[in-house]
Design an enzyme around this catalytic site. Structure first.
Site, short mmCIF file in Angstrom:
data_model
loop_
_atom_site.label_atom_id
_atom_site.label_comp_id
_atom_site.label_asym_id
_atom_site.label_seq_id
_atom_site.Cartn_x
_atom_site.Cartn_y
_atom_site.Cartn_z
N HIS A 46 0.84 -1.20 0.00
CA HIS A 46 0.00 0.00 0.00
C HIS A 46 0.87 1.26 0.00
O HIS A 46 0.65 2.19 -0.78
CB HIS A 46 -0.93 -0.04 1.23
N GLU A 47 1.89 1.28 0.85
CA GLU A 47 2.75 2.46 0.97
C GLU A 47 3.55 2.69 -0.32
O GLU A 47 3.66 3.81 -0.80
CB GLU A 47 3.70 2.30 2.16
N HIS A 51 1.50 4.21 -3.03
CA HIS A 51 1.35 5.67 -2.93
C HIS A 51 2.51 6.37 -3.66
O HIS A 51 2.32 7.39 -4.32
CB HIS A 51 1.35 6.13 -1.47
N GLU A 82 -6.42 6.66 -1.52
CA GLU A 82 -6.43 5.46 -0.67
C GLU A 82 -6.92 4.24 -1.46
O GLU A 82 -6.34 3.16 -1.40
CB GLU A 82 -7.32 5.69 0.56
ZN LIG Z 1 -2.79 5.06 2.24
#
Ligand SMILES: [Zn+2]
Length: 266
Positions: free
Chosen positions: A124-125, A128, A187
Site C-alpha cells: 500500500h505504501e 502511494h 487510498e
Molecule cells: Zn494510504
C-alpha cells in the site's frame, strides 16, 4: 472579480511550476506540479531527518524480517534502490517516500501480525509512491492556496545544500509526507495497486483484509498513527474483498516462484 483573481493566481502558479496533467496508474487525471527529482529530493531530506530524530532499531532479526518483505515487494518493480529502516517506536505506522525510502515502526508489527499482513502495509505504501500521490497532495495544496508554498521555499534551489534550505525542505517534507492526509481516491488507488503488488511478490492478498480489520480493532483505543495520513473509509474492506479474486490469480502464479521465506521472529 474573486474568480478572476483566483484564475490569475492559478495561471501564475501553473506558469511558474510547469504544471502538467498526468494520468494515474488506475486512469485518474492528476495535476502534478513537481518533477520526480524534486519529490525525490524532498523524500531524501525527510528520511534523513527522521533517521536522526527517531530511534532506529538495532534488532537484527526484526530488521531482517522487514527487509525480507520489502525486498520481495520492491523486487517486482523496475530496478531502483530502496532504503528500508525499522524505527524502534510504539507508533503503529509505516510509510514510503519518493526517491525510494521505506520506514516501518516496530508498533506496526503488533497490528500487521504476519509477513503477509506487513506486505499488505508495504504494498500500500509503495503504491502511494508509484502513483505519485505526494506530488499530487502538495500540488493540490498549492493550487488551492492552503499554505504549502513549496516553490517559495527552495525546491527551485535543488542541489543548493545550505543549512537553511535543508531545514526548510525538512519542514516541508514533514507537512507533505507525515501531516497532510491522502484523499479517499488515493487510498482506493493505493489499495488496488498495493494488493496486486503484494500478490505478485508471493504474499497472500487475503491478508490485506485481515490487516484492515486489525487496524479497525486497534482504532478502538488510540487510533493508529497511520490512520492520520491514511484516512480509513468504511468501504475499504469491501473493496479489498471484491478485489481478492483477481489478486489471487497473481498470487497463485507468483507462488510457483522460489521466494525467500520472511518469517517473523519473537
Ligand atoms: Zn494510504
Amino acid at each position: 472579480m474573486k474568480i478572476s483573481v483566483k484564475l490569475a493566481a492559478l495561471a501564475l502558479t501553473l506558469t511558474m511550476a510547469g504544471c502538467a496533467t498526468h494520468q494515474s496508474p488506475t486512469g485518474r487525471s492528476q495535476m502534478l506540479m513537481h518533477s520526480e527529482a524534486e519529490m525525490a529530493q524532498l523524500g531524501q531530506v525527510s528520511f534523513e531527518q527522521l533517521k536522526q530524530q527517531e530511534k532506529v532499531s538495532r534488532d537484527p532479526a526484526r530488521i531482517a524480517y522487514v527487509n525480507c518483505i520489502a525486498d520481495r515487494i520492491t523486487g517486482v518493480l523496475p530496478a531502483q534502490q530502496w532504503e528500508v529502516v525499522l524505527f524502534d517506536s510504539p507508533q503503529v505506522n509505516a510509510f514510503a517516500l519518493p526517491g525510494g525510502y521505506i520506514g516501518v515502526y516496530t508498533g506496526m508489527l503488533n497490528v500487521a501480525q504476519n509477513e503477509d499482513q506487513l506486505a499488505a502495509v508495504m504494498g500500500h505504501e509503495v503504491a502511494h509512491v508509484l502513483a505519485r500521490h505526494s506530488n499530487e497532495k502538495v500540488s493540490r495544496s498549492e493550487l488551492t492556496g492552503t499554505g504549502l508554498q513549496i516553490l517559495n521555499i527552495g525546491l527551485a534551489a535543488y542541489g543548493v545544500e545550505s543549512a537553511g534550505t535543508i531545514t526548510q525542505l525538512a519542514a516541508l517534507g514533514t507537512n507533505v509526507f507525515f501531516t497532510l492526509p491522502y484523499g479517499r481516491e488515493q487510498e482506493t488507488e493505493a489499495d488496488i495497486m498495493g494488493v496486486e503488488l503484494m500478490a505478485r511478490a508471493g504474499f497472500d492478498p487475503a491478508a490485506s483484509v485481515d490487516l484492515w480489520h486489525n487496524m479497525a480493532k486497534a482504532s478502538e483505543g488510540a487510533p493508529p498513527e497511520m490512520l492520520s495520513t491514511h484516512p480509513s473509509h468504511s468501504t475499504r474492506i469491501n473493496e479489498l474483498t471484491a478485489q481478492q479474486q483477481s489478486a489471487q490469480q497473481y498470487y497463485q502464479a507468483a507462488k510457483a516462484m522460489n521466494w525467500p521465506t520472511c518469517s517473523k521472529q519473537k
